[in-house]
Design an enzyme around this catalytic site. Structure first.
Site, PDB file in Angstrom:
ATOM      1  N   PHE A 202      -4.040  13.421  -5.284  1.00  0.00           N
ATOM      2  CA  PHE A 202      -5.223  13.209  -4.205  1.00  0.00           C
ATOM      3  C   PHE A 202      -5.125  11.582  -4.206  1.00  0.00           C
ATOM      4  O   PHE A 202      -5.502  11.085  -5.220  1.00  0.00           O
ATOM      5  CB  PHE A 202      -6.573  13.703  -4.696  1.00  0.00           C
ATOM      6  CG  PHE A 202      -7.611  13.673  -3.760  1.00  0.00           C
ATOM      7  CD1 PHE A 202      -7.441  14.396  -2.598  1.00  0.00           C
ATOM      8  CD2 PHE A 202      -8.784  12.691  -3.801  1.00  0.00           C
ATOM      9  CE1 PHE A 202      -8.499  14.424  -1.668  1.00  0.00           C
ATOM     10  CE2 PHE A 202      -9.814  12.811  -2.700  1.00  0.00           C
ATOM     11  CZ  PHE A 202      -9.752  13.709  -1.670  1.00  0.00           C
ATOM     12  N   HIS A 203      -4.576  11.023  -3.107  1.00  0.00           N
ATOM     13  CA  HIS A 203      -4.743   9.445  -3.219  1.00  0.00           C
ATOM     14  C   HIS A 203      -4.595   8.880  -1.868  1.00  0.00           C
ATOM     15  O   HIS A 203      -4.595   7.557  -1.729  1.00  0.00           O
ATOM     16  CB  HIS A 203      -3.207   9.145  -3.707  1.00  0.00           C
ATOM     17  CG  HIS A 203      -2.067   9.352  -2.800  1.00  0.00           C
ATOM     18  ND1 HIS A 203      -1.560  10.624  -2.699  1.00  0.00           N
ATOM     19  CD2 HIS A 203      -1.441   8.471  -2.045  1.00  0.00           C
ATOM     20  CE1 HIS A 203      -0.484  10.299  -1.711  1.00  0.00           C
ATOM     21  NE2 HIS A 203      -0.494   9.124  -1.224  1.00  0.00           N
ATOM     22  N   ARG A 204      -4.899   9.569  -0.546  1.00  0.00           N
ATOM     23  CA  ARG A 204      -4.883   8.806   0.455  1.00  0.00           C
ATOM     24  C   ARG A 204      -6.029   7.785   0.473  1.00  0.00           C
ATOM     25  O   ARG A 204      -7.235   8.285   0.146  1.00  0.00           O
ATOM     26  CB  ARG A 204      -4.948  10.083   1.585  1.00  0.00           C
ATOM     27  CG  ARG A 204      -3.851  10.826   2.009  1.00  0.00           C
ATOM     28  CD  ARG A 204      -3.159  10.674   3.218  1.00  0.00           C
ATOM     29  NE  ARG A 204      -2.118   9.713   3.029  1.00  0.00           N
ATOM     30  CZ  ARG A 204      -0.684  10.322   2.462  1.00  0.00           C
ATOM     31  NH1 ARG A 204      -0.582  11.462   2.225  1.00  0.00           N
ATOM     32  NH2 ARG A 204       0.161   9.157   2.356  1.00  0.00           N
TER      33      ARG A 204
END
Ligand code: UD1
Ligand code: UDP
Length: 365
Positions: A202-204
């Site tokens: 999860f990094h957007r």
């Protein structure tokens, strides 16, 4: 006459690797430039080493981390690095700030631009990647679209360059290196606390820069019916710390937090997980590789990889805990049947790309 190849972030190194190997195989001269957008060892150099890529000819060091300044600084430094190289063609891959900076620099220096992974569209204007990929595609001379859908997106926008459907080079990467995964599998799994687990990334920016979304994400992890293995991106780690949520995530007993993993280590985790929850682009593609074949819940409002959805590998479920947890339950209780073939290609994308590059270079000789 050499080709300029630009890399700068984790996924670009991974997806450019087979193209670099193919350029080497054809003895095509190239200059490899690393912009330094990703700079930690485990976000960058580890991939050059694992994938046995050459040391970059140019390594930029950036002072700016904010988007506009970062792009500007990269352009200034790229121009200096490229000016005397007498190259006629630059190859870039994907949609990061590195690629926008490189693409615009090529345009201004009169260097032909080949865009690998052209034509992806999420139609979500909150995403910096959507800004970048649209601009890059419109200044590219050669657009290497991974699929017919991405080609159609480009034709609908009347791009100026020549469009070729090649497949996605990530499938080539997997074809070249997957044996390595089997070699280190047991060693990697020894360190994993759970037999069955969901793999999470999860990094957007539209997710992790938003406090409410991060809170919801933690709620999803807390309530997950499956144990979770989660290699955390440095951006997300920093946001969790800034928002005071770091201790909360660390307290989840059925969650194993890991630093960013090397490529082979990460593929072991993908191969052995029950399912994947992610907002990553690359994971949506890799999950369709026949030796991985995993269902993916996409923690986003959109995807620029509809092929993964159409072929039954992925569902775009958003970030609301109620919906994600319901989808997770559903997935755990249904019989999952996934196709044997990836919609992202057959592992020959880089061969196709380099043969087109070669034909262009021969004409310009
Ligand atoms: C970038 C790309 C994104 C891609 C991702 C791959 C853009 C706009 N975004 O996002 O499309 O999916 O790379 O992982 O180009 N940081 C470190 N160490 C590093 C790299 C980053 O600590 O080696 C931290 C820094 O605080 C940095 C932040 O992460 O400011 C964000 O890094 P940045 O490269 O700007 O964007 P990503 O979120 O990595
Ligand atoms: N990846 C990795 N280690 C990790 C997480 C991801 O090697 O800890 C690989 C993954 O297999 C994929 C790529 O990095 O090839 C995806 O990178 P990321 O999700 O950061 O970027 P995106 O694809 O979303 O642009």
């Amino acid at each position: 006459m050499s080709v300029i190849v630009v890399i700068g972030t984790r996924p670009e190194i991974i997806k450019m690797a087979p193209v670099i190997k193919e350029l080497e195989r054809h003895s095509i001269d190239f200059v490899l430039i690393h912009t330094g957008q990703h700079y930690d060892y485990e976000m960058s150099y580890i991939f050059l080493q694992e994938l046995k890529l050459p040391e970059p000819d140019v390594n930029l060091i950036l002072d700016n981390r904010k988007s506009a300044a970062q792009i500007g600084e990269m352009m200034i430094k790229l121009e200096k690095a490229i000016e005397d190289k007498k190259s006629k063609l630059m190859l870039i891959q994907g949609d990061t700030n590195t690629m926008l900076a490189a693409g615009l620099t090529a345009l201004k220096l009169g260097i032909k631009l080949g865009h690998i992974e052209a034509g992806l569209r999420s139609y979500d204007w909150r995403m910096p990647e959507e800004h970048n990929r649209r601009m890059i595609d419109h200044v590219s001379d050669y657009l290497f679209a991974p699929t017919e859908i991405s080609k159609r997106n480009l034709l609908e926008e009347h791009v100026w360059g020549e469009v070729y459907v090649t497949g996605n080079t990530v499938i080539d990467t997997l074809e070249i290196y997957f044996d390595k995964v089997e070699e280190i599998e047991s060693q990697v799994l020894e360190k994993i606390q759970f037999e069955e687990y969901a793999l999470v990334t999860f990094h957007r920016s539209e997710n992790v820069d938003n406090l409410q979304v991060l809170r919801d994400f933690i709620r999803i992890l807390q309530k997950s019916p499956l144990p979770v293995v989660y290699p955390i991106h440095p951006r997300t780690r920093k946001r969790l710390q800034e928002f005071g949520l770091w201790n909360e995530i660390k307290r989840i007993s059925h969650l194993q937090l890991l630093p960013p993993q090397g490529y082979f280590e990460f593929l072991v985790l993908m191969k052995n997980c029950k399912l994947i929850l992610t907002d990553s682009g690359g994971l949506q593609e890799e999950a369709t590789y026949p030796k991985i074949r995993k269902p993916v819940l996409v923690l986003r409002m959109s995807t620029e990889r509809p092929e993964a959805v159409i072929h039954g590998f992925a569902r775009v479920v958003g970030v609301s805990p109620v919906v994600v947890l319901a989808e997770l339950e559903k997935l755990l209780h249904e019989e999952v049947r996934l196709p044997n073939k990836s919609p992202f290609g057959d592992g020959k994308a880089s061969k196709k790309i380099v043969s087109i590059v070669k034909s262009k270079l021969e004409v310009w000789k």
